[in-house]
Write an enzyme that holds these catalytic residues in place. Sequence first.
Site, PDB file in Angstrom:
ATOM      1  N   ASP A 236      -5.467   2.857  -3.838  1.00 41.67           N
ATOM      2  CA  ASP A 236      -6.777   2.879  -3.166  1.00 41.67           C
ATOM      3  C   ASP A 236      -6.994   4.141  -2.334  1.00 41.67           C
ATOM      4  OD1 ASP A 236      -4.983   2.141  -1.227  1.00 41.67           O
ATOM      5  OD2 ASP A 236      -5.983   0.257  -0.680  1.00 41.67           O
ATOM      6  N   ARG A 237      -5.910   4.882  -2.040  1.00 43.36           N
ATOM      7  CA  ARG A 237      -6.086   6.111  -1.248  1.00 43.36           C
ATOM      8  C   ARG A 237      -6.087   7.341  -2.149  1.00 43.36           C
ATOM      9  NH1 ARG A 237      -2.859   5.554   4.412  1.00 43.36           N
ATOM     10  NH2 ARG A 237      -3.455   3.408   4.868  1.00 43.36           N
TER      11      ARG A 237
ATOM     12  N   ASP B 271      -1.991   6.659  -3.754  1.00 45.04           N
ATOM     13  CA  ASP B 271      -0.904   5.983  -3.033  1.00 45.04           C
ATOM     14  C   ASP B 271      -0.303   4.832  -3.832  1.00 45.04           C
ATOM     15  OD1 ASP B 271      -3.044   4.223  -2.864  1.00 45.04           O
ATOM     16  OD2 ASP B 271      -2.393   3.450  -0.919  1.00 45.04           O
TER      17      ASP B 271
ATOM     18  N   SER C  37       0.801  -1.217   0.000  1.00 45.90           N
ATOM     19  CA  SER C  37       0.000   0.000   0.000  1.00 45.90           C
ATOM     20  C   SER C  37       0.839   1.275   0.000  1.00 45.90           C
ATOM     21  CB  SER C  37      -0.973  -0.044   1.178  1.00 45.90           C
ATOM     22  OG  SER C  37      -1.839   1.037   1.109  1.00 45.90           O
ATOM     23  N   HIS C  38       0.648   2.095   1.029  1.00 46.85           N
ATOM     24  CA  HIS C  38       1.294   3.399   1.092  1.00 46.85           C
ATOM     25  C   HIS C  38       2.697   3.325   1.686  1.00 46.85           C
ATOM     26  CE1 HIS C  38      -0.693   2.280   4.734  1.00 46.85           C
ATOM     27  NE2 HIS C  38       0.121   3.077   5.398  1.00 46.85           N
TER      28      HIS C  38
ATOM     29  N   ASP D 253      -0.760   1.563  -4.087  1.00 43.66           N
ATOM     30  CA  ASP D 253      -1.620   0.620  -4.806  1.00 43.66           C
ATOM     31  C   ASP D 253      -2.923   1.246  -5.298  1.00 43.66           C
ATOM     32  OD1 ASP D 253      -2.560   0.877  -2.200  1.00 43.66           O
ATOM     33  OD2 ASP D 253      -3.380  -1.148  -2.161  1.00 43.66           O
TER      34      ASP D 253
ATOM     35  N   LYS E  18     -11.431   0.703  -1.084  1.00 39.87           N
ATOM     36  CA  LYS E  18     -11.400   2.133  -1.313  1.00 39.87           C
ATOM     37  C   LYS E  18     -10.786   2.382  -2.676  1.00 39.87           C
ATOM     38  CE  LYS E  18      -7.431   2.355   1.822  1.00 39.87           C
ATOM     39  NZ  LYS E  18      -7.456   1.114   2.599  1.00 39.87           N
TER      40      LYS E  18
END
Length: 543
Positions: free
Chosen positions: A281-282, A277, A113-114, A279, A376
């Site tokens: 999703d943010r 981010d 992720s982030h 991946d 998200k």
Amino acid sequence: MTLTQVSTTPFPDQKPGTSGLRKKVPVFQQPNYVENFVQAIFDTVEEREGATLVVGGDGRFFNREVIQTVLKMAAASGFSRILVGQRGLLSTPAASCLIRKYKAIGGVVLSASHNPGGPDGDFGIKFNVSHGGPAPETFTDAVFQRTQSITHYRTHRASDIDLDVLGETRLGNATIQVIDSVADYTELMETLVDFDKIAALFVSGFRMRFDALSAVTGPYAKAILEGRLGAPAGTVVNGEPKPDFGGHHPDPNPVHAHDLMDLMLGPDAPDFGAASDGDGDRNMIVAPGLFVTPSDSLAILTAHAHLAPGYAQGLAGVARSMPTSRAADRVAAKLGIRAFETPTGWKFFANLLDAGLVTLCGEESAGTGSNHIREKDGLWAVLLWLNILAELKKPADKIVREHWAAFGRDYYARHDYEEIETTRADALMAHLREILPSLPGQVFGGLTVEACDDFAYTDPVDGSVTPRQGIRILFKEDARAVFRLSGTGTAGATLRVYLERFEPDPRRHDLSRQDALSAVAEAANTLAKIGEFTGRSAPSVIT
Ligand code: G16
């Protein structure tokens, strides 16, 4: 090409957290480490025989190697069709979209992720189930149990699949299909927001910057914003996914997306700024001269979503994670729709979305989403904002200020104390839990504690109870402090302190966040003895 069974022994540490298994790259590079975890996942997917599986990742260091491992093991484990994103790339929301569209049994998504990437950065493996969302705890617990008793894994000894060319390859009894990473996702977006209206906005001279932070959203943003909606070339910056994210920390907040912040707060700010981010999703939203907190963004999207075709019928309800500000609740009350407060973690929203209880959901950590998938979705949030901007024909900062004038402003900030010793962090939380009963009525930083608890959530759909989700402290002055430990770090513990204060008076909507929140920060520091327990005099990151 031969089907082989390889002997192995368990690793003790393969316990998946909120978002799958996350560790430093060198941990994943140990022989059999990836294979053990992937086999444990596949063994836990009971109905895999003949099923479809989605595979992709955010392009970070080690992505390509692990994709090859996963493809060969999936073909050896009974899946009959395996869809993999071209170049091994799939954003998390695109993976969720594909799982749902092609009725896959689930998907393996490679991402931390982030968190930063590169040879010394983080890597991760997560599994999403057939509704497209993160696997529930019953599944991840079963995966962990399996990792502890694993004795062998299955794979095909075969040459690598060419991930750069679209097309199909047979591997044993399975078909591996390299698919366009962007096409299905774009098609879904087109059903939700009005592409023509947004294209007309760009024709009218509207300018934006989208900073993909050299992570996975680049190809999606370029294809949709520049390719389909006619935004000028160069609208998307850092648009090529890189194994080390080009040195960026791909977490879209004012600290890590500082180039975008500098532009948006400077004299040459375009009409709108956004970032995503690692991946995808943010999301981060910035109006000219004004950072829009994720909590405010959720509230504003809730208030205006009906302007986009996908939400023209109105919303069933809205959900936010507990540490997210209460701004969305105020909108829900006005619209007469239900508002839910869940623990942190997207999986809690999935039940509400599946049951049709909510249409939108969001978190302070920059995740916003809707019932279109079960994750998200960063770019979706940006597109919905653009649709609203195209309809309201007002500057983004004006929309935010008008929102505050109508609903009041929830000043909000998050203080992170990163990489503190786990024992210290645990001791701080234990201290808070111990003093909770004595807090009501006490005064800290000039604020009086009205109520407090250790948040426990009862799922309205299945009745399950999730206790100990963070300490909430409400002050009489309409302020709130929340304490919890992060579930996504890979080194030590991260203490998150969420500070919030409601200000109904429009004459007081232009305070700096620091000024508005100083009393709440002082109260939080004093009552939790943050300095004493963490050994730190200030947070590592304030967002
Ligand atoms: C994950 C979850 C999010 C959650 C976040 C919390 O995000 O998917 O729902 O808000 O973790 O992070 P922390 O526990 O560090 O506060 P992601 O983007 O890392 O998958």
